[in-house]
Design a protein around this motif. Structure first.
Motif, PDB file in Angstrom:
ATOM      1  N   THR A   1      -5.851  -6.540  21.661  1.00 14.37           N
ATOM      2  CA  THR A   1      -5.084  -7.360  20.543  1.00 14.37           C
ATOM      3  C   THR A   1      -6.058  -7.281  19.356  1.00 14.37           C
ATOM      4  OG1 THR A   1      -3.338  -8.245  21.693  1.00 14.37           O
ATOM      5  CG2 THR A   1      -3.556  -9.059  19.304  1.00 14.37           C
ATOM      6  N   LEU A   2      -7.258  -7.999  19.666  1.00 14.62           N
ATOM      7  CA  LEU A   2      -8.257  -8.085  18.435  1.00 14.62           C
ATOM      8  C   LEU A   2      -9.149  -6.752  17.940  1.00 14.62           C
ATOM      9  CD1 LEU A   2      -9.947 -11.399  19.995  1.00 14.62           C
ATOM     10  CD2 LEU A   2      -8.193 -11.328  17.983  1.00 14.62           C
ATOM     11  N   GLN A   3      -9.345  -6.064  19.005  1.00 17.90           N
ATOM     12  CA  GLN A   3      -9.897  -4.622  18.586  1.00 17.90           C
ATOM     13  C   GLN A   3      -8.896  -3.887  17.958  1.00 17.90           C
ATOM     14  OE1 GLN A   3     -10.279  -3.320  22.554  1.00 17.90           O
ATOM     15  NE2 GLN A   3     -12.457  -4.556  23.045  1.00 17.90           N
ATOM     16  N   GLN A   4      -7.600  -3.885  18.105  1.00 10.04           N
ATOM     17  CA  GLN A   4      -6.741  -3.124  17.235  1.00 10.04           C
ATOM     18  C   GLN A   4      -6.627  -3.659  15.959  1.00 10.04           C
ATOM     19  OE1 GLN A   4      -3.289  -2.600  19.877  1.00 10.04           O
ATOM     20  NE2 GLN A   4      -4.071  -0.824  20.899  1.00 10.04           N
ATOM     21  N   ALA A   5      -6.519  -4.760  15.959  1.00 11.77           N
ATOM     22  CA  ALA A   5      -6.401  -5.455  14.581  1.00 11.77           C
ATOM     23  C   ALA A   5      -7.512  -5.400  13.584  1.00 11.77           C
ATOM     24  CB  ALA A   5      -6.389  -6.817  14.600  1.00 11.77           C
ATOM     25  N   ALA A   6      -8.905  -5.201  14.379  1.00  8.77           N
ATOM     26  CA  ALA A   6     -10.063  -4.767  13.714  1.00  8.77           C
ATOM     27  C   ALA A   6     -10.212  -3.494  13.017  1.00  8.77           C
ATOM     28  CB  ALA A   6     -11.387  -5.254  14.441  1.00  8.77           C
ATOM     29  N   VAL A   7      -9.383  -2.631  13.902  1.00  5.68           N
ATOM     30  CA  VAL A   7      -9.365  -1.206  13.705  1.00  5.68           C
ATOM     31  C   VAL A   7      -8.440  -1.093  12.522  1.00  5.68           C
ATOM     32  CG1 VAL A   7      -8.496   1.053  14.441  1.00  5.68           C
ATOM     33  CG2 VAL A   7      -9.816  -0.118  15.976  1.00  5.68           C
ATOM     34  N   ARG A   8      -7.413  -1.536  12.401  1.00  6.74           N
ATOM     35  CA  ARG A   8      -6.444  -1.486  11.245  1.00  6.74           C
ATOM     36  C   ARG A   8      -7.217  -1.729   9.945  1.00  6.74           C
ATOM     37  NH1 ARG A   8      -2.047   0.593  13.641  1.00  6.74           N
ATOM     38  NH2 ARG A   8      -1.798   0.198  15.599  1.00  6.74           N
ATOM     39  N   LEU A   9      -7.848  -3.008  10.090  1.00  7.34           N
ATOM     40  CA  LEU A   9      -8.290  -3.716   8.969  1.00  7.34           C
ATOM     41  C   LEU A   9      -9.564  -2.571   8.139  1.00  7.34           C
ATOM     42  CD1 LEU A   9      -8.155  -7.390   9.749  1.00  7.34           C
ATOM     43  CD2 LEU A   9      -6.951  -6.293   7.878  1.00  7.34           C
ATOM     44  N   ALA A  10     -10.601  -2.408   9.345  1.00  2.00           N
ATOM     45  CA  ALA A  10     -11.447  -1.565   8.986  1.00  2.00           C
ATOM     46  C   ALA A  10     -11.114  -0.447   8.279  1.00  2.00           C
ATOM     47  CB  ALA A  10     -12.346  -1.345  10.056  1.00  2.00           C
ATOM     48  N   MET A  11     -10.041   0.274   8.847  1.00  2.00           N
ATOM     49  CA  MET A  11      -9.447   1.686   8.288  1.00  2.00           C
ATOM     50  C   MET A  11      -9.124   1.629   6.980  1.00  2.00           C
ATOM     51  SD  MET A  11     -10.484   3.982  10.318  1.00  2.00           S
ATOM     52  CE  MET A  11      -9.609   5.391  10.123  1.00  2.00           C
TER      53      MET A  11
ATOM     54  N   ARG B   1     -25.286   2.296  28.526  1.00  2.00           N
ATOM     55  CA  ARG B   1     -24.101   2.741  28.008  1.00  2.00           C
ATOM     56  C   ARG B   1     -23.114   1.623  27.558  1.00  2.00           C
ATOM     57  NH1 ARG B   1     -24.950   6.634  32.386  1.00  2.00           N
ATOM     58  NH2 ARG B   1     -23.730   5.551  33.788  1.00  2.00           N
ATOM     59  N   VAL B   2     -23.150   0.634  28.571  1.00  2.00           N
ATOM     60  CA  VAL B   2     -22.459  -0.550  27.979  1.00  2.00           C
ATOM     61  C   VAL B   2     -22.823  -1.154  26.710  1.00  2.00           C
ATOM     62  CG1 VAL B   2     -21.863  -2.966  28.651  1.00  2.00           C
ATOM     63  CG2 VAL B   2     -21.857  -1.271  30.243  1.00  2.00           C
ATOM     64  N   LYS B   3     -24.001  -1.180  26.530  1.00  2.00           N
ATOM     65  CA  LYS B   3     -24.510  -1.527  25.117  1.00  2.00           C
ATOM     66  C   LYS B   3     -24.222  -0.610  24.155  1.00  2.00           C
ATOM     67  CE  LYS B   3     -28.645  -3.853  27.175  1.00  2.00           C
ATOM     68  NZ  LYS B   3     -29.956  -4.082  27.299  1.00  2.00           N
ATOM     69  N   ALA B   4     -24.070   0.757  24.544  1.00  3.43           N
ATOM     70  CA  ALA B   4     -23.660   1.608  23.386  1.00  3.43           C
ATOM     71  C   ALA B   4     -22.137   1.678  22.841  1.00  3.43           C
ATOM     72  CB  ALA B   4     -23.985   3.072  23.806  1.00  3.43           C
ATOM     73  N   VAL B   5     -21.266   1.309  23.912  1.00  6.49           N
ATOM     74  CA  VAL B   5     -19.866   1.098  23.870  1.00  6.49           C
ATOM     75  C   VAL B   5     -19.876  -0.241  23.159  1.00  6.49           C
ATOM     76  CG1 VAL B   5     -17.725   0.673  24.972  1.00  6.49           C
ATOM     77  CG2 VAL B   5     -19.420   2.305  25.802  1.00  6.49           C
ATOM     78  N   HIS B   6     -20.434  -1.210  23.347  1.00  8.77           N
ATOM     79  CA  HIS B   6     -20.262  -2.733  22.871  1.00  8.77           C
ATOM     80  C   HIS B   6     -20.538  -2.405  21.168  1.00  8.77           C
ATOM     81  CE1 HIS B   6     -20.774  -6.942  21.951  1.00  8.77           C
ATOM     82  NE2 HIS B   6     -21.893  -6.777  21.515  1.00  8.77           N
ATOM     83  N   ASN B   7     -21.785  -1.667  20.822  1.00 10.39           N
ATOM     84  CA  ASN B   7     -22.064  -1.554  19.678  1.00 10.39           C
ATOM     85  C   ASN B   7     -21.077  -0.732  18.822  1.00 10.39           C
ATOM     86  OD1 ASN B   7     -24.279  -3.151  19.850  1.00 10.39           O
ATOM     87  ND2 ASN B   7     -25.587  -1.316  20.277  1.00 10.39           N
ATOM     88  N   LEU B   8     -20.837   0.265  19.529  1.00 10.44           N
ATOM     89  CA  LEU B   8     -19.727   1.026  18.755  1.00 10.44           C
ATOM     90  C   LEU B   8     -18.288   0.162  18.383  1.00 10.44           C
ATOM     91  CD1 LEU B   8     -18.539   4.653  19.762  1.00 10.44           C
ATOM     92  CD2 LEU B   8     -16.736   3.032  19.149  1.00 10.44           C
ATOM     93  N   ILE B   9     -17.964  -0.666  19.195  1.00 15.41           N
ATOM     94  CA  ILE B   9     -16.491  -1.248  18.975  1.00 15.41           C
ATOM     95  C   ILE B   9     -17.152  -2.164  18.016  1.00 15.41           C
ATOM     96  CG2 ILE B   9     -15.144  -2.949  19.845  1.00 15.41           C
ATOM     97  CD1 ILE B   9     -15.392  -1.547  22.876  1.00 15.41           C
ATOM     98  N   GLY B  10     -18.239  -2.928  18.049  1.00 22.50           N
ATOM     99  CA  GLY B  10     -18.800  -3.736  16.941  1.00 22.50           C
ATOM    100  C   GLY B  10     -18.543  -3.131  15.668  1.00 22.50           C
ATOM    101  N   VAL B  11     -18.783  -1.663  15.388  1.00 24.62           N
ATOM    102  CA  VAL B  11     -18.460  -1.249  13.838  1.00 24.62           C
ATOM    103  C   VAL B  11     -17.143  -1.456  13.371  1.00 24.62           C
ATOM    104  CG1 VAL B  11     -18.315   0.985  12.588  1.00 24.62           C
ATOM    105  CG2 VAL B  11     -20.181   0.819  14.493  1.00 24.62           C
ATOM    106  N   PHE B  12     -16.137  -1.599  13.904  1.00 23.32           N
ATOM    107  CA  PHE B  12     -14.953  -1.913  13.487  1.00 23.32           C
ATOM    108  C   PHE B  12     -14.788  -3.562  12.847  1.00 23.32           C
ATOM    109  CE2 PHE B  12     -14.006   1.728  16.275  1.00 23.32           C
ATOM    110  CZ  PHE B  12     -13.377   2.554  15.305  1.00 23.32           C
ATOM    111  N   TYR B  13     -15.358  -4.353  13.877  1.00 24.80           N
ATOM    112  CA  TYR B  13     -15.390  -5.615  13.453  1.00 24.80           C
ATOM    113  C   TYR B  13     -16.461  -5.730  12.074  1.00 24.80           C
ATOM    114  CZ  TYR B  13     -13.215  -6.790  17.631  1.00 24.80           C
ATOM    115  OH  TYR B  13     -12.247  -6.852  18.574  1.00 24.80           O
ATOM    116  N   HIS B  14     -17.570  -5.069  12.121  1.00 26.82           N
ATOM    117  CA  HIS B  14     -18.393  -5.359  10.993  1.00 26.82           C
ATOM    118  C   HIS B  14     -17.836  -4.851   9.629  1.00 26.82           C
ATOM    119  CE1 HIS B  14     -21.863  -4.993  14.224  1.00 26.82           C
ATOM    120  NE2 HIS B  14     -21.244  -6.197  14.016  1.00 26.82           N
ATOM    121  N   HIS B  15     -16.960  -3.998   9.836  1.00 29.79           N
ATOM    122  CA  HIS B  15     -16.141  -3.210   8.528  1.00 29.79           C
ATOM    123  C   HIS B  15     -14.689  -3.759   8.194  1.00 29.79           C
ATOM    124  CE1 HIS B  15     -19.122  -0.209   7.500  1.00 29.79           C
ATOM    125  NE2 HIS B  15     -19.378  -0.266   8.895  1.00 29.79           N
ATOM    126  N   CYS B  16     -14.470  -4.657   9.058  1.00 30.31           N
ATOM    127  CA  CYS B  16     -12.955  -4.961   8.891  1.00 30.31           C
ATOM    128  C   CYS B  16     -12.573  -5.980   7.829  1.00 30.31           C
ATOM    129  CB  CYS B  16     -12.398  -5.757  10.093  1.00 30.31           C
ATOM    130  SG  CYS B  16     -13.060  -7.593  10.602  1.00 30.31           S
TER     131      CYS B  16
END
Length: 217
Positions: free
Chosen positions: A88-98, A126-141
């Motif tokens: 839920t939080l990830q999808q909200a971050a995606v929508r706001l960031a976009m 790989r876990v760290k890379a995925v974590h950082n990738l998802i963090g991109v949306f939060y940083h830009h939301c």
């Protein structure tokens, strides 16, 4: 284990214990003895006490009457709840960031994490890379409260990701990550959210099965 150097002892103690918990170096359900932790990390009682308080706030450790502190344990229901809240939080971050973020910059940052994922030498990398990738949306939301909400459950989410990395047949998520990148480039929010959803549909049952197999008796 080497002792901790002085300088921000509370932060270092907290980070060390947190990392050991979410990477399963300290197994779930393990009782935490403050005196033993002091001896192992070569610090006084104050950094240990404050670090444990922070971990309680993240719900990575719990207190039990007449027993003391221990690392949290999870069951199938917990896994589903954590995933649903994170999604839920990830999808909200995606929508706001976009909506308000710089898509070109986001695409560059996501691509950098995809390359890191491809070049990873271990499942933990790989876990760290995925974590950082998802963090991109939060940083830009552009929503600090949303970001703080994710931080509050981040430890548990990372724990689930590290468990998934231990699951037999853990799949390569490059297709999911690439779809997120494509969604950003195309301005397609649904494409990104679908990738998040698909990841959960695969990971949740695998994590639940792992927990059942490795349940402490």
């Amino acid at each position: 284990m080497a002792g901790i150097k002085r300088a921000s002892l509370v932060d270092q103690t907290y980070q060390r214990l947190r990392e050991d918990i979410i990477t399963l170096k300290i197994p779930m359900g393990t009782r935490l003895n403050a005196s033993e932790l002091q001896a192992e990390l070569e610090v006084s009682s104050t950094p240990i006490r404050e670090a444990l308080n922070r971990l309680r706030q993240e719900e990575l450790i719990v207190n039990e009457n007449n027993i003391g502190a221990s690392v949290l344990t999870l069951d199938a229901h917990d896994v589903r709840e954590i995933h649903e809240l994170a999604l839920t939080l990830q999808q909200a971050a995606v929508r706001l960031a976009m909506k308000s973020g710089d898509r070109e910059v986001m695409a560059q940052e996501i691509n950098a994490q995809i390359e890191r994922y491809q070049n990873a030498r271990s499942s933990r990398d790989r876990v760290k890379a995925v974590h950082n990738l998802i963090g991109v949306f939060y940083h830009h939301c552009g929503n600090q409260r949303l970001d703080r909400s994710m931080v509050a459950i981040q430890g548990q989410v990372l724990l689930l990701r590290y468990i998934y990395a231990e699951c037999p047949g853990n799949e390569d998520h490059l297709a999911d990550l690439t779809q997120m990148y494509d969604g950003v480039v195309q301005g397609n929010v649904d494409l990104i959210c679908d990738a998040f959803q698909r990841y959960g549909e695969r990971s949740v049952p695998a994590i639940q099965a792992w927990l059942e197999k490795n349940r402490r008796t």
